[in-house]
Design an enzyme around this catalytic site. Structure first.
Site: not given
Length: 304
Positions: A165, A152, A169
């Site tokens: 997150y 991401s 990622k």
């Protein structure tokens, strides 16, 4: 004959959104598909709907394809192994693993607890390890195989309130590159893809201020199904020479991302002292420091 005719693929988190699009497109390309989805809430805890995987399987079978549903957790080592075994038991082989399963527990870093951090890394990073490691010996023995891991721009560039997150990622990128290096000799490739798509994952973004509403309006233009053709191409024979790379797919745009390399150096024959570094190095490097951009600050144009 489709590009994946005769192959078998495992797609995690394939009950909705990007994963669903990938599973359907792989089946259209001729692959038999293990459709993994827990059917849980966005945070990855509690039951939401146990049927998404079966619904995707039904769609594939209705179109004449082959698929089976799987409800194991990627965050669990035994679950990752079970998915790969199911592919072998159901279809006799496995040729591709697409690590798409994900969860979100967004909050500002100074408010984030260890459970929220571990839960997100457990699915994205450890989950990608679990399924990939389970398939690796099979890929090694058969001398072929493709891993596709979803990263991401939250990790590649940065975003507000996503320390867990983002860390996961960016960790996925390192994992993918290491797999590519370690398994190149066996004809196995590994790549990371940053998908831009309006899905249940990003639908949790705040939508209260005018700035937030503008951002959400732009995200809603991003079609989840647009990611799938690129993943199919990566997993096909045409992608055999492509490994260790980071890509992005944003509707009809495909990106190849840079990877970290030195951009400036500072040297002294006498060796550095802390005082000399403060006096000389920081100012010398300052023009090349990266600003604290968020993903939206970099991708400012409308998707096409």
């Amino acid at each position: 004959m489709g590009m994946l005719e005769g192959t078998v693929a495992l797609v995690t988190g394939a009950g909705r959104g990007v994963g669903r699009g990938i599973a359907l497109e792989m089946a259209r390309a001729g692959a038999a598909v293990v459709v993994n989805d827990l059917g849980v809430a966005l945070k990855g805890d509690g039951a939401d709907d146990a049927s998404p995987a079966e619904q995707v399987v039904a769609e594939i079978r209705a179109s004449g394809g082959r698929a089976v549903a799987n409800h194991d957790s990627v965050a669990d080592w035994d679950g990752g192994c079970a998915m790969v075994r199911q592919a072998i038991d159901a279809f006799g082989r496995i040729d591709a693993v697409v690590n798409n399963a994900g969860n979100l527990r967004d909050m500002l870093f100074h408010k984030m607890g260890p459970d929220d951090f571990d839960a997100v890394l457990g699915v994205h990073l450890r989950g990608s390890f679990n399924t990939s490691r389970a398939a690796a010996p099979i890929f090694k023995e058969q001398g072929s195989g493709a891993f596709v891991h979803m990263t991401s721009t939250s990790g590649l560039i940065g975003n507000l309130g996503q320390a867990n997150y983002s860390a996961a990622k960016l960790g996925v990128v390192g994992l993918s590159k290491s797999i590519a290096i370690d398994m190149q000799r066996f004809g196995v490739r590994s790549n990371a893809v940053a998908p831009f798509a309006w899905t249940r994952m990003v639908s949790s973004i705040p939508n209260e201020t005018p700035e937030q509403q503008k951002r959400v309006a732009g995200l809603k233009k991003l079609v989840a199904e647009k990611i799938a053709p690129f993943v199919v191409a990566l997993c096909s024979d045409a992608g055999k020479a492509v490994t260790g790379q980071i890509f992005g797919v944003r509707n009809n745009e495909i990106y190849l991302f840079s990877q970290p390399r030195p951009i400036r150096t500072a040297h002294t024959a006498e060796g550095w002292t802390a005082e000399a570094i403060a006096d000389r190095v920081f100012d010398q490097f300052a023009n090349d420091f990266y600003p604290l951009h968020k993903s939206g600050d970099v991708f400012t144009w409308d998707p096409v």
